[in-house]
Design a protein around this motif. Structure first.
Motif, PDB file in Angstrom:
ATOM      1  N   THR A 194       0.813  -1.213   0.000  1.00 32.20           N
ATOM      2  CA  THR A 194       0.000   0.000   0.000  1.00 32.20           C
ATOM      3  C   THR A 194       0.847   1.263   0.000  1.00 32.20           C
ATOM      4  O   THR A 194       0.537   2.230  -0.710  1.00 32.20           O
ATOM      5  CB  THR A 194      -0.928   0.018   1.227  1.00 32.20           C
ATOM      6  N   ARG A 195       1.942   1.263   0.772  1.00 37.34           N
ATOM      7  CA  ARG A 195       2.686   2.501   1.020  1.00 37.34           C
ATOM      8  C   ARG A 195       3.932   2.700   0.177  1.00 37.34           C
ATOM      9  O   ARG A 195       4.275   3.845  -0.150  1.00 37.34           O
ATOM     10  CB  ARG A 195       3.089   2.552   2.504  1.00 37.34           C
ATOM     11  N   TRP A 196       4.642   1.635  -0.163  1.00 36.89           N
ATOM     12  CA  TRP A 196       5.912   1.820  -0.872  1.00 36.89           C
ATOM     13  C   TRP A 196       5.655   2.300  -2.298  1.00 36.89           C
ATOM     14  O   TRP A 196       4.727   1.815  -2.974  1.00 36.89           O
ATOM     15  CB  TRP A 196       6.702   0.534  -0.889  1.00 36.89           C
ATOM     16  N   PRO A 197       6.475   3.227  -2.792  1.00 36.36           N
ATOM     17  CA  PRO A 197       6.236   3.789  -4.137  1.00 36.36           C
ATOM     18  C   PRO A 197       6.617   2.822  -5.250  1.00 36.36           C
ATOM     19  O   PRO A 197       7.451   1.919  -5.081  1.00 36.36           O
ATOM     20  CB  PRO A 197       7.150   5.019  -4.154  1.00 36.36           C
ATOM     21  N   GLY A 198       6.007   3.041  -6.416  1.00 40.47           N
ATOM     22  CA  GLY A 198       6.353   2.283  -7.613  1.00 40.47           C
ATOM     23  C   GLY A 198       6.268   0.787  -7.413  1.00 40.47           C
ATOM     24  O   GLY A 198       5.300   0.262  -6.845  1.00 40.47           O
ATOM     25  N   THR A 199       7.298   0.082  -7.878  1.00 37.14           N
ATOM     26  CA  THR A 199       7.318  -1.380  -7.818  1.00 37.14           C
ATOM     27  C   THR A 199       8.326  -1.887  -6.788  1.00 37.14           C
ATOM     28  O   THR A 199       8.820  -3.001  -6.889  1.00 37.14           O
ATOM     29  CB  THR A 199       7.667  -1.951  -9.204  1.00 37.14           C
ATOM     30  N   ARG A 200       8.632  -1.062  -5.790  1.00 38.33           N
ATOM     31  CA  ARG A 200       9.607  -1.465  -4.779  1.00 38.33           C
ATOM     32  C   ARG A 200       9.154  -2.709  -4.027  1.00 38.33           C
ATOM     33  O   ARG A 200       9.935  -3.642  -3.817  1.00 38.33           O
ATOM     34  CB  ARG A 200       9.851  -0.323  -3.796  1.00 38.33           C
ATOM     35  N   ALA A 201       7.899  -2.737  -3.613  1.00 40.35           N
ATOM     36  CA  ALA A 201       7.397  -3.906  -2.873  1.00 40.35           C
ATOM     37  C   ALA A 201       7.453  -5.158  -3.745  1.00 40.35           C
ATOM     38  O   ALA A 201       7.831  -6.241  -3.273  1.00 40.35           O
ATOM     39  CB  ALA A 201       5.972  -3.655  -2.393  1.00 40.35           C
ATOM     40  N   LEU A 202       7.092  -5.015  -5.014  1.00 38.00           N
ATOM     41  CA  LEU A 202       7.135  -6.152  -5.926  1.00 38.00           C
ATOM     42  C   LEU A 202       8.555  -6.696  -6.047  1.00 38.00           C
ATOM     43  O   LEU A 202       8.778  -7.917  -6.013  1.00 38.00           O
ATOM     44  CB  LEU A 202       6.610  -5.731  -7.300  1.00 38.00           C
TER      45      LEU A 202
END
Length: 382
Positions: free
Chosen positions: A256-264
Motif C-alpha cells: 500500500t505505502r511503498w512507491p512504484g514497484t519497490r514492494a514487488l
C-alpha cells in the motif's frame, strides 16, 4: 459486512481456483507418476494443460464479465472449478486428464480475474490494499487442506481429487454472497487493457509465472526422491500454506505505502532466495524454511501487481488490464513446468527449484530497475 470480512470470504475463490485446482497437483504428482508410469515431462504436460486452460480463461474473462457481470462470473467459475476437480478423480487416461485439467485451469482463471476485480473495488472503497492481499492469501487455505490430507492418502490419488472437489464445492457455497451485486460499471464505460505503460511489470510478472510454478509442482517429487517421510511432506506443505495465509500481515503495508514497484521487487527477491534455500540441503529444517519463505511471498506477487494496476489504471480499465496480466501469468505457468520437467528428466529433480530461483531473481531485478510509472505520478495517485 466489513471490507476485510468480505475479502476473507471472497478469498475462498483463490483457495479453490489456485490452492486446490492448481497447486494441489504438485502433491499428487508422485502417486500419479508411479501409477500411470509417467516421466517428469509427462507430469509437466498435465501441469501445462492446466496452464493452457488458465490462459484461455484469462482471455475470455473480460468478455464474460461484460456479458454477465463480475459477481455472476466469479460464482459460476467457482461451480465449474469444483466440478472439474471432482471429474479429475474419474480420469486415468492421458487424453482425459489434460482435458479436465484444462477446464479447471480455465474456470480458475475466470475466478482469479473476477475475484481480483471485486477485491480491488473493495480496496478502493476502504482506501487500503488489505482486501487485495487477503484475497490472494486465500490460496494458502487450499494448500493447507491439500497438505494435511493428500500425503496421508498415499497412492489413492483418485480419492484425493474427489476430496478436493468436495472442498471446492463447500468453498463455492460459503463465498457465494461475498461476490456482491450492484457494483458493475455501466457497459459503455468498459475500459481497455493498459499493458504497454506497465511493460516492465508485465515482463517481470511473466518471468515470475514461469518460475514460481515449478517449485510447487515438483517439490513433492524432489522430496520423494530423497525418501522424505510422509510427515515431512505434510509439515512442509502445511507450513507453506500457513505462510501464504499470514502473508498479508507482512506485505499489506509495503504494497500500500511503498512507491512504484519497490514492494514487488522485494517480494520477488525473497521468493528467489527461498527457492534457492531448498537446494542447500534436503533436511526437514532447511526445506520447511524454504517452503515458508516461498509461501509468504509467491501470492504476494499477484497482490502487488493487482494493487499497482489499481493505482496506475483508471477503474474502468481494471478488468481488461487484470485479464491481460493474467494471460501473461497463464502463459508463463503453461511453459514453465513443461520446460522445467524436461530439464529435470535430463539432470535432477533439483533443477526445477533452481529454475524458480533464477527466473524470480531476474524478475526482481527487472522490477527494481525503475518504477513502472513516474514516482511523482505514483505519489499523486496514492
Amino acid at each position: 459486512m466489513t471490507a476485510t470480512g468480505r475479502a476473507v470470504r471472497l478469498a475462498l475463490g483463490t483457495a479453490s481456483a489456485l490452492g486446490l485446482a492448481r497447486f494441489a497437483y504438485g502433491l499428487l504428482v508422485p502417486a500419479m507418476r508411479d501409477d500411470l508410469r509417467w516421466t517428469l515431462a509427462d507430469a509437466g504436460v498435465i501441469s501445462a494443460a492446466n496452464g493452457l486452460g488458465y490462459l484461455v480463461g484469462a482471455a475470455v474473462a473480460g468478455a464474460l464479465v461484460r456479458r454477465w457481470g463480475t459477481a455472476a462470473v466469479f460464482r459460476w467459475g467457482m461451480v465449474v472449478t469444483a466440478l472439474a476437480l471432482a471429474g479429475t478423480a474419474a480420469g486415468g487416461d492421458f487424453v482425459v486428464l489434460p482435458a479436465v485439467r484444462t477446464v479447471a485451469g480455465a474456470s480458475g482463471a475466470v475466478v482469479f480475474v473476477a475475484g481480483g476485480v471485486i477485491a480491488a473495488r473493495i480496496a478502493a472503497r476502504a482506501g487500503s490494499s488489505v482486501p487485495i492481499t487477503v484475497y490472494f492469501a486465500g490460496t494458502g487455505l487450499g494448500i493447507i487442506l491439500s497438505g494435511a490430507t493428500i500425503p496421508v492418502l498415499g497412492d489413492q490419488w483418485q480419492t484425493a481429487w474427489a476430496v478436493l472437489g468436495a472442498a471446492a464445492g463447500l468453498a463455492t457455497l460459503i463465498s457465494w454472497t461475498a461476490a456482491g451485486t450492484g457494483e458493475e460499471p455501466p457497459a459503455g464505460e468498459a475500459g481497455r487493457a493498459r499493458v504497454r505503460p506497465l511493460r516492465r511489470v508485465a515482463v517481470a510478472y511473466f518471468l515470475f509465472a514461469a518460475g514460481y510454478i515449478t517449485y510447487i509442482t515438483f517439490l513433492s517429487v524432489y522430496l520423494a526422491e530423497r525418501h522424505a517421510p510422509v510427515m515431512q511432506v505434510v509439515l512442509t506443505w502445511t507450513a507453506l500454506g500457513a505462510a501464504v495465509v499470514v502473508a498479508p500481515v507482512l506485505w499489506s503495508r509495503p504494497i500500500t505505502r511503498w512507491p512504484g514497484t519497490r514492494a514487488l521487487a522485494v517480494v520477488l527477491g525473497v521468493l528467489a532466495g527461498g527457492a534457492a534455500l531448498a537446494l542447500l540441503s534436503p533436511s526437514p529444517a532447511v526445506v520447511i524454511a524454504s517452503a515458508i519463505a516461498y509461501g509468504v511471498t509467491f501470492m504476494a506477487v499477484p497482490a502487488a501487481v493487482t494493487a499497482h494496476i489499481r493505482t496506475a489504471v483508471p477503474p474502468a480499465g481494471w478488468t481488461a488490464t487484470l485479464a491481460a496480466f493474467t494471460m501473461l501469468f497463464a502463459t508463463g505457468q503453461t511453459v514453465g513446468p513443461w520446460l522445467a520437467g524436461i530439464l529435470a528428466d535430463h539432470t535432477s529433480t533439483a533443477a526445477p527449484l533452481a529454475w524458480t530461483a533464477v527466473l524470480c531473481a531476474a524478475a526482481a531485478a527487472l522490477a527494481a530497475a525503475r518504477p513502472a510509472i513516474p514516482p511523482e505520478l505514483d505519489a499523486e495517485i496514492r
